[in-house]
Design a protein around this motif. Structure first.
Motif, PDB file in Angstrom:
ATOM      1  N   ASP A 190    -142.381-115.242 -56.801  1.00 39.21           N
ATOM      2  CA  ASP A 190    -142.981-113.982 -56.994  1.00 39.21           C
ATOM      3  C   ASP A 190    -142.458-112.945 -56.090  1.00 39.21           C
ATOM      4  N   TRP A 191    -141.620-113.202 -55.142  1.00 42.57           N
ATOM      5  CA  TRP A 191    -141.188-112.222 -54.134  1.00 42.57           C
ATOM      6  C   TRP A 191    -139.545-111.742 -54.431  1.00 42.57           C
ATOM      7  N   THR A 192    -139.160-112.447 -55.580  1.00 37.24           N
ATOM      8  CA  THR A 192    -137.744-111.976 -55.951  1.00 37.24           C
ATOM      9  C   THR A 192    -137.720-111.219 -57.237  1.00 37.24           C
ATOM     10  N   PRO A 193    -137.759-109.848 -57.414  1.00 35.01           N
ATOM     11  CA  PRO A 193    -137.911-109.167 -58.496  1.00 35.01           C
ATOM     12  C   PRO A 193    -136.472-108.769 -59.014  1.00 35.01           C
ATOM     13  N   PRO A 194    -136.228-108.468 -60.305  1.00 34.87           N
ATOM     14  CA  PRO A 194    -134.904-108.187 -60.784  1.00 34.87           C
ATOM     15  C   PRO A 194    -134.108-107.326 -59.853  1.00 34.87           C
ATOM     16  N   ILE A 195    -132.676-107.545 -60.046  1.00 30.40           N
ATOM     17  CA  ILE A 195    -131.740-106.704 -59.386  1.00 30.40           C
ATOM     18  C   ILE A 195    -130.783-106.363 -60.679  1.00 30.40           C
ATOM     19  N   PRO A 196    -129.958-105.246 -60.403  1.00 31.85           N
ATOM     20  CA  PRO A 196    -129.333-104.552 -61.655  1.00 31.85           C
ATOM     21  C   PRO A 196    -128.410-105.372 -62.079  1.00 31.85           C
ATOM     22  N   GLY A 197    -127.858-106.476 -61.565  1.00 32.96           N
ATOM     23  CA  GLY A 197    -126.996-107.193 -62.271  1.00 32.96           C
ATOM     24  C   GLY A 197    -125.339-106.751 -62.103  1.00 32.96           C
ATOM     25  N   PHE A 198    -124.332-107.404 -62.733  1.00 28.37           N
ATOM     26  CA  PHE A 198    -122.989-107.267 -62.718  1.00 28.37           C
ATOM     27  C   PHE A 198    -122.455-106.139 -63.853  1.00 28.37           C
ATOM     28  N   PHE A 199    -121.521-105.285 -63.197  1.00 27.28           N
ATOM     29  CA  PHE A 199    -121.019-104.442 -64.024  1.00 27.28           C
ATOM     30  C   PHE A 199    -119.285-104.399 -63.827  1.00 27.28           C
ATOM     31  N   MET A 200    -118.525-104.126 -64.761  1.00 27.14           N
ATOM     32  CA  MET A 200    -117.016-103.973 -64.693  1.00 27.14           C
ATOM     33  C   MET A 200    -116.954-102.429 -64.423  1.00 27.14           C
ATOM     34  N   TYR A 201    -116.299-102.311 -63.423  1.00 24.81           N
ATOM     35  CA  TYR A 201    -116.036-100.732 -62.994  1.00 24.81           C
ATOM     36  C   TYR A 201    -114.481-100.659 -62.856  1.00 24.81           C
ATOM     37  N   TYR A 202    -114.001 -99.409 -63.163  1.00 27.97           N
ATOM     38  CA  TYR A 202    -112.608 -98.763 -62.970  1.00 27.97           C
ATOM     39  C   TYR A 202    -112.620 -97.543 -62.700  1.00 27.97           C
ATOM     40  N   PRO A 203    -111.377 -96.887 -62.202  1.00 29.15           N
ATOM     41  CA  PRO A 203    -111.276 -95.511 -61.749  1.00 29.15           C
ATOM     42  C   PRO A 203    -111.514 -94.499 -62.848  1.00 29.15           C
ATOM     43  N   SER A 204    -110.947 -94.550 -64.139  1.00 26.94           N
ATOM     44  CA  SER A 204    -110.907 -93.546 -64.888  1.00 26.94           C
ATOM     45  C   SER A 204    -110.836 -93.879 -66.362  1.00 26.94           C
ATOM     46  N   ARG A 205    -111.218 -93.106 -67.361  1.00 25.95           N
ATOM     47  CA  ARG A 205    -111.026 -93.525 -68.644  1.00 25.95           C
ATOM     48  C   ARG A 205    -109.869 -92.755 -69.250  1.00 25.95           C
ATOM     49  N   GLN A 206    -109.265 -91.862 -68.606  1.00 30.00           N
ATOM     50  CA  GLN A 206    -108.048 -91.200 -69.041  1.00 30.00           C
ATOM     51  C   GLN A 206    -106.776 -92.124 -69.171  1.00 30.00           C
ATOM     52  N   HIS A 207    -106.150 -91.827 -70.241  1.00 27.01           N
ATOM     53  CA  HIS A 207    -104.849 -92.815 -70.320  1.00 27.01           C
ATOM     54  C   HIS A 207    -105.101 -94.223 -70.002  1.00 27.01           C
ATOM     55  N   GLN A 208    -106.199 -94.816 -70.475  1.00 27.26           N
ATOM     56  CA  GLN A 208    -106.535 -96.272 -70.324  1.00 27.26           C
ATOM     57  C   GLN A 208    -105.579 -97.180 -71.011  1.00 27.26           C
ATOM     58  N   PRO A 209    -104.993 -98.073 -70.236  1.00 28.24           N
ATOM     59  CA  PRO A 209    -104.071 -99.075 -70.932  1.00 28.24           C
ATOM     60  C   PRO A 209    -104.700 -99.957 -71.900  1.00 28.24           C
ATOM     61  N   ALA A 210    -104.163-100.300 -72.926  1.00 32.02           N
ATOM     62  CA  ALA A 210    -104.650-101.094 -74.071  1.00 32.02           C
ATOM     63  C   ALA A 210    -105.327-102.411 -73.713  1.00 32.02           C
ATOM     64  N   ALA A 211    -104.716-102.913 -72.644  1.00 28.28           N
ATOM     65  CA  ALA A 211    -105.254-104.094 -72.151  1.00 28.28           C
ATOM     66  C   ALA A 211    -106.528-104.212 -71.224  1.00 28.28           C
ATOM     67  N   LEU A 212    -106.697-103.036 -70.608  1.00 30.57           N
ATOM     68  CA  LEU A 212    -107.889-102.785 -69.989  1.00 30.57           C
ATOM     69  C   LEU A 212    -109.081-102.492 -70.909  1.00 30.57           C
ATOM     70  N   SER A 213    -108.922-101.768 -71.922  1.00 31.56           N
ATOM     71  CA  SER A 213    -109.789-101.380 -73.011  1.00 31.56           C
ATOM     72  C   SER A 213    -110.134-102.779 -73.488  1.00 31.56           C
ATOM     73  N   ALA A 214    -109.148-103.715 -73.833  1.00 32.94           N
ATOM     74  CA  ALA A 214    -109.510-104.767 -74.647  1.00 32.94           C
ATOM     75  C   ALA A 214    -110.336-105.649 -73.808  1.00 32.94           C
ATOM     76  N   LEU A 215    -110.283-105.767 -72.273  1.00 28.65           N
ATOM     77  CA  LEU A 215    -111.265-106.635 -71.678  1.00 28.65           C
ATOM     78  C   LEU A 215    -112.431-105.941 -71.381  1.00 28.65           C
ATOM     79  N   VAL A 216    -112.461-104.649 -71.098  1.00 31.53           N
ATOM     80  CA  VAL A 216    -113.698-104.106 -71.253  1.00 31.53           C
ATOM     81  C   VAL A 216    -114.732-104.232 -72.379  1.00 31.53           C
ATOM     82  N   ASN A 217    -114.070-104.127 -73.415  1.00 34.25           N
ATOM     83  CA  ASN A 217    -114.781-104.475 -74.903  1.00 34.25           C
ATOM     84  C   ASN A 217    -115.280-105.978 -74.767  1.00 34.25           C
ATOM     85  N   ALA A 218    -114.331-106.998 -74.265  1.00 38.10           N
ATOM     86  CA  ALA A 218    -114.742-108.270 -74.281  1.00 38.10           C
ATOM     87  C   ALA A 218    -115.792-108.706 -73.405  1.00 38.10           C
ATOM     88  N   LEU A 219    -116.075-108.023 -72.303  1.00 37.43           N
ATOM     89  CA  LEU A 219    -116.800-108.329 -71.225  1.00 37.43           C
ATOM     90  C   LEU A 219    -118.189-107.669 -71.428  1.00 37.43           C
TER      91      LEU A 219
END
Length: 294
Positions: A262-291
């Protein structure tokens, strides 16, 4: 080589190949006068006549033909390299360097890895496991997976798990001769397995209602991986702190006993993070969508 010189050499190659300023100008989308000016400037810098011109025809001189022979393979190689680079933007392929904790690798990546590898056989995930936050740009990583509270504000963050909870656990053998802690400060009377972060040992954080408590635990062992913490707790070394999901099976089978729940409340959890959406490689977009958490 300066960019202007490369443009001039590429222009010369096209004129020499077309043997016509008119056709070369149309192909390049420039005026004939601009094309003539470019070639004259190149010839003046080289102090060589590269193209023989009459009112009816254009042909490479001996010096121009020799230059073209050496130049053509290099220009073709550059064109292939550029096409290959452009394909990264549109075709999911190539190597992605990803950094994450071992916990994130086990909880987030591994459960989805088989399906991802089958869907994208031309992508190679080069995974580095670390403890604590990492500067993606300085480390030359394409992306990372981290707890939400540690991600820099200028990063794009995509949720890949639900909220998580931490669990304090100990083995039945450990508790055979010790009392069950009822509040966080009771941990001062217990052997605890410390978790080392880049800034030093993690101070265990608890919260109940509006009351927050931080405990600098002590014990015979400090390690930098929650999976090793769990193994040490199973062996009876002391109390360990790990994610609820990581110890759920052990708790269900009574190999570990959970305390201070009862002393351990939820924490935000895991996020995938990366520097920019501009000109994102297709491989990175595929991994983001998969995870990405649906």
């Amino acid at each position: 080589m300066m960019r202007s010189e490369l443009n001039e050499l590429a222009t010369f190659a096209i004129v020499a190949s077309e043997r016509s300023f008119t056709r070369a100008a149309a192909k390049l989308g420039v005026s004939q006068s601009a094309l003539s000016h470019t070639i004259r400037g190149l010839e003046q810098r080289l102090e060589l006549q590269l193209l023989a011109r009459t009112t009816k025809s254009v042909a490479p001189t001996a010096a121009g033909a020799a230059l073209l022979k050496e130049l053509s393979p290099a220009l073709e190689q550059i064109a292939r390299a550029l096409n290959k680079a452009r394909s990264v933007r549109h075709r999911p392929a190539g190597r992605l360097r990803i950094v994450m904790s071992r916990s994130a690798a086990v909880m987030v990546l591994l459960p989805r890895l088989t399906a991802f590898a089958e869907a994208y056989p031309d992508i190679v995930l080069d995974v580095v496991t670390v403890t604590g936050p990492v500067d993606l740009v300085a480390g030359e990583f394409d992306a990372g997976i981290q707890l939400g509270e540690y991600i820099q504000k200028d990063m794009i963050a995509v949720r890949v798990t639900q909220e998580l909870r931490l669990a304090v656990v100990g083995s039945p053998g450990y508790f055979a001769s010790r009392s069950i802690p009822q509040k966080p400060k009771d941990l001062n009377d217990h052997r605890c397995i410390g978790l080392r972060l880049p800034g030093g040992p993690y101070r265990w954080e608890f919260e109940k209602g509006r009351k927050a408590v931080t405990v600098g635990v002590n014990g015979p062992l400090i390690i930098d991986d929650t999976h090793l913490v769990i193994q040490a707790a199973l062996a009876g070394v002391g109390l360990g702190l790990a994610f609820e999901e990581q110890v759920a099976e052990h708790v269900a089978k009574r190999r570990l006993i959970r305390v201070l729940e009862d002393w351990t409340p939820p924490i935000p959890g895991f996020f995938m993070y990366y520097p920019s959406r501009q000109h994102q490689p297709a491989a990175l977009s595929a991994l983001v969508n998969a995870l990405r958490l649906s």
